[in-house]
Structures are given as C-alpha cells and as structure tokens.
Design an enzyme around this catalytic site. Sequence first.
Site, short mmCIF file in Angstrom:
data_model
loop_
_atom_site.label_atom_id
_atom_site.label_comp_id
_atom_site.label_asym_id
_atom_site.label_seq_id
_atom_site.Cartn_x
_atom_site.Cartn_y
_atom_site.Cartn_z
CG LEU A 179 37.65 29.10 33.29
CD1 LEU A 179 38.59 27.93 33.59
CD2 LEU A 179 37.65 30.08 34.46
CG ASP A 180 39.61 35.56 30.26
OD1 ASP A 180 38.46 35.68 29.82
OD2 ASP A 180 40.15 36.38 31.02
CE LYS A 181 44.16 30.49 22.52
NZ LYS A 181 44.66 31.08 21.27
CB THR B 291 42.01 31.70 32.77
OG1 THR B 291 42.22 33.10 32.67
CG2 THR B 291 41.80 31.33 34.23
NE ARG C 219 42.99 39.28 31.62
CZ ARG C 219 42.84 39.03 30.33
NH1 ARG C 219 41.88 38.22 29.92
NH2 ARG C 219 43.64 39.58 29.44
#
Length: 297
Positions: free
Chosen positions: A138-140, A142, A238
């Site tokens: 997961l992105d930082k 998110t 995104r």
Amino acid sequence: MKNKHKTNNNSLHFTVKEATELLPFLLEVMPNRSRNSVKSILTRGQITVDDHLETKHNYPLKPGQTVIVLKNKAAIKQDQLIGMSILYEDNDIIVINKEAGLLSIATKKEKQQTAHNQLMEYVRKQDPQNRIFVVHRLDKETSGVMMFAKSEKIKRKMQDDWKHVVKERTYVALVEGKVEKQAGTISSWLRETKTHLMYSSNDKNGQHAVTHYKVTQSNNEFSLLEVQLETGRKNQIRVHMKDLGHPIVGDKKYGATSNPLRRLGLHAKILSFHHPETNQLLLFKADVPKSFLVKAK
C-alpha cells in the site's frame, strides 16, 4: 483556551481547540516534559493526528482534530506496533490495518519505521529465525488492510496465483468534485515515466489495468467512491481517478488541487482471499476513516 484531554492506560487523547503546529501543541499539553523528550516522542512515531501517524514538528493542526500520544511504556511493549494493528495472524500469514503515513517497506530515506520492519521485529521476538515477506504493497499515504507472508514459499504461492487467490480488493476513495455517473469501469494500459509517474496510454505494451467504481455519497465538492480492483497495478486507482476527471483528494502527484484531509483520500477497506495452505476463504475489513465520510456528506 485549554485543550481537553482524556487518558487510558496506553495513550493520551487531546482535542485541538485552536490552530497551531504539532510540536508547540505537544509542548503545551505536556508541560512536564522537556522539549527534547517531546521531540523524541514525535520522532519515534508515538503521535497520531485523527487517523494519521505524524512525525513532522511543524504539522499544522486545526480546531476539532484529535491528537493521540502513545505512552512510552506502550510504545516499547513487545506487542506494540506503531501506525498499524494486527487483524489476523497464523503460522503462514499476518494481516494488518495500516494507518496513513506509515511506509509498507523500507526506502533509501526510511529503513526503520515501516510496517515490514516492525513485523520482522515482532515475529523475531517469538523466534530469532522468523521472517516476514511482502506479498503486496500500500502507498505510504494509503491506509487499510494489507497482508504479509511468514515464508518465501507462502509469498511465492500468493504472488504467483494472485489473480485467483484474491477474491475481493475493495478500496474507498474520496475524490474532488461531484462524480455524475453513479457507477462505471475504467480500463487502460499503464506505463511509467522516467520520473516514476504512472499514466494511461492506448499502447498495449503497457500493463492492462481495470478499475470498477460506484458512488456511495457526494456533494458539490467531493464524492466518496467504492472502488474494486480487477487488476493490481502500481498507482492504478490514483491514475484512473485522474482519468475520470476526479483526482483523489491530497493526490497532488496525479492532479489534485485540494488536500482537506491532509493525507491521501484512499483507504483499502476489504481484502478477501483463499488461505494459501487451507484454501479457506478469508475476509478482512478496515473501517473507513470518519474524515472521509464527513467530507462527502
């Protein structure tokens, strides 16, 4: 104006009464601590603002926000994980609920304060030979459900058959503007620029990405979407929200002009998959942050 606070055994909760920055706020609400002591509490990741792990000294606070200080004893307790909590664990896998602001894995700049590193330390307390393997990321910025494997074999088993193993990946996205079409599917081929920016192209040499969405609530400023991934490409949601003309709030990289949450408006709500050893269908859920719901009312 005094900042209200309540306490429990592991943490202190403060309600922000007037606009200020995080370090001065903490110095005010913890007058018995030295400046250096408060700074180290921040650096160690013991501070959460609303649903967001925060380490920046100059992070701007707004009235009504909740600041939680994890007590030092709790922070160094064996089972205390910072910026995340364990939803499920067995001999093969660990599933967590990750807060926004916590890196999934190490970067050149940050090696220690990551989900992977903390879980590695956590399993090694049971047995120094234990290890943790990243299955997906997961992105930082998110938040939400994420899983790790406890062996290379399980990691490979999951990744090699990811499309069939995973039954549901549902995200919630808070996007800019009112999305008129109540449901839809976005399909494109994703490519990456030299500066690591993903974009949609008609070139079928890219990675095919398919995203389904439906609007759950909206106003003129923001829409809350439930998003289901058919494919799991880097930054897929995104890019597709940008393509839709409604970038995710706080996502400056992909066209957002507002940041009302002061984090990325993306949350991994549901992850459902067949257990790699037992084949049992498991489903894990992380509640949608309240701040998302408030903005799209």
